[in-house]
Design an enzyme around this catalytic site. Sequence first.
Site, PDB file in Angstrom:
ATOM      1  N   ASP A   1     -12.215  -9.181   4.517  1.00 44.88           N
ATOM      2  CA  ASP A   1     -13.484  -9.216   3.776  1.00 44.88           C
ATOM      3  C   ASP A   1     -14.027 -10.645   3.732  1.00 44.88           C
ATOM      4  O   ASP A   1     -15.216 -10.879   3.889  1.00 44.88           O
ATOM      5  CB  ASP A   1     -13.301  -8.712   2.330  1.00 44.88           C
ATOM      6  CG  ASP A   1     -13.564  -7.217   2.195  1.00 44.88           C
ATOM      7  OD1 ASP A   1     -13.228  -6.475   3.139  1.00 44.88           O
ATOM      8  OD2 ASP A   1     -14.108  -6.797   1.151  1.00 44.88           O
TER       9      ASP A   1
ATOM     10  N   TYR B   1       0.821  -1.210   0.000  1.00 43.06           N
ATOM     11  CA  TYR B   1       0.000   0.000   0.000  1.00 43.06           C
ATOM     12  C   TYR B   1       0.858   1.263   0.000  1.00 43.06           C
ATOM     13  O   TYR B   1       0.446   2.288  -0.523  1.00 43.06           O
ATOM     14  CB  TYR B   1      -0.910   0.033   1.242  1.00 43.06           C
ATOM     15  CG  TYR B   1      -2.231  -0.674   1.079  1.00 43.06           C
ATOM     16  CD1 TYR B   1      -2.287  -2.042   0.849  1.00 43.06           C
ATOM     17  CD2 TYR B   1      -3.424   0.035   1.166  1.00 43.06           C
ATOM     18  CE1 TYR B   1      -3.503  -2.683   0.714  1.00 43.06           C
ATOM     19  CE2 TYR B   1      -4.644  -0.596   1.036  1.00 43.06           C
ATOM     20  CZ  TYR B   1      -4.681  -1.957   0.804  1.00 43.06           C
ATOM     21  OH  TYR B   1      -5.891  -2.585   0.673  1.00 43.06           O
TER      22      TYR B   1
ATOM     23  N   LYS C   1       3.340 -15.380   2.521  1.00 41.20           N
ATOM     24  CA  LYS C   1       3.557 -16.157   1.298  1.00 41.20           C
ATOM     25  C   LYS C   1       5.065 -16.391   1.219  1.00 41.20           C
ATOM     26  O   LYS C   1       5.736 -16.012   0.254  1.00 41.20           O
ATOM     27  CB  LYS C   1       3.002 -15.360   0.095  1.00 41.20           C
ATOM     28  CG  LYS C   1       2.995 -16.119  -1.212  1.00 41.20           C
ATOM     29  CD  LYS C   1       1.957 -17.224  -1.285  1.00 41.20           C
ATOM     30  CE  LYS C   1       2.119 -18.020  -2.574  1.00 41.20           C
ATOM     31  NZ  LYS C   1       1.247 -19.207  -2.654  1.00 41.20           N
TER      32      LYS C   1
ATOM     33  N   ASP D   1      -2.726 -18.444   0.672  1.00 38.36           N
ATOM     34  CA  ASP D   1      -3.689 -19.188  -0.153  1.00 38.36           C
ATOM     35  C   ASP D   1      -4.369 -20.285   0.678  1.00 38.36           C
ATOM     36  O   ASP D   1      -5.582 -20.493   0.598  1.00 38.36           O
ATOM     37  CB  ASP D   1      -3.036 -19.764  -1.431  1.00 38.36           C
ATOM     38  CG  ASP D   1      -1.705 -20.445  -1.185  1.00 38.36           C
ATOM     39  OD1 ASP D   1      -1.169 -20.381  -0.056  1.00 38.36           O
ATOM     40  OD2 ASP D   1      -1.174 -21.068  -2.130  1.00 38.36           O
TER      41      ASP D   1
END
Length: 357
Positions: free
Chosen positions: A251, A142, A191, A223
């Site tokens: 979310d 970000y 990850k 994942d």
Amino acid sequence: MEFKIAVIKGDGVGPEVMDETLKVMDKIASKHSHKFHKEFYIAGGVAIDEKGTSLPSETLKGAKESDGVLLGAVGGPKWDNLKGEERPEKALLTLRKELGLYSNLRPCILFPQLKGACPLKKELVEEGVDLLVIRELTGGIYFGKKGTRTSGMGISAFDIEEYSEEEVRRIARTAFKMAGVRKKKVVSVDKANVLESSRLWRRVVNEVHENYKDVELSHMYVDNMAMQLIRDPRQFDVILTNNMFGDILSDEASQITGSIGMLPSASLGEKNFGMYEPVHGSAPDIAGKDIVNPFACILSFAMMLKYSFNLQKEASEVEKAVGKVLSDGYRTKDIFEEGRELIGTKRAGDLVLGALD
Ligand code: IPM
Ligand code: MG
């Protein structure tokens, strides 16, 4: 007690959910003889229209001088064609960064009354769900270097994911401390099988863990986490992750609670100061129709009472009042089920006030 609260209603459904929350704020103030001095500021699309910038300097200054910021939502299709730096969302990112709010707490709690609104198999949520997503909020992709350049394949664009040891250390400490007063379990999501930044993340989280041995730590690739969350959320307590993965996973986790309209958040730094906002965005498609669920914003105010003002009793009263409205069978559209009474935004706020009596 007396507190100065910077109120930013923002765009879309922001003003509607905030108006209901302000009613709840006034009620708590009068009930417990507190003074909440509300100071109103603009940010996001409304600020672009009025002042030509998503974050006017008065807003940032007012936020800095307050004891806590309550924010509705920013953004909308009207401003979708603006360049990155000029978009309404930039206000949110600058507030987070400038106020040093690196710890974003997103509790995903399935109210027992809403089990029917949860899309997972019944047996998975029989005992309820109580997860805390802790998202790093002021670093990573970000805020990394971004830009465009011309390569052999035409124009290309890049956003760099970068984390320093100290950035990881401080968010890891937040996660272990929070887990210490919960079920004492942290799963750190990365990850690390692919990304260098994730390998550093994992190493530093392990180092910080040395000081919190009463908390169990595990690691999971993002994942796999996306899958495990809906396969069986009962295995998790605190989920610690970076800015980008936290945005996505929160979310996803919100759906377990029945609706993103139920999810509050707190963004904290080193001190008690924080910014509080519903996780849902500006939802322009339903704005101005008195249908948005105001509970996420009301519960964000409860988090403000808890984390910034140390008013635990008042916070739990607000949470219980929301629970009572649900127990009494009232539902906004997003969490509606057959046999319940459908209510609008304003009615939902009024019912919370009633439950506080
Ligand atoms: C969130 C939102 C924001 C984010 C947007 C509006 C910039 O999705 O708070 O989750 O990506 O952080
Ligand atoms: Mg998001």
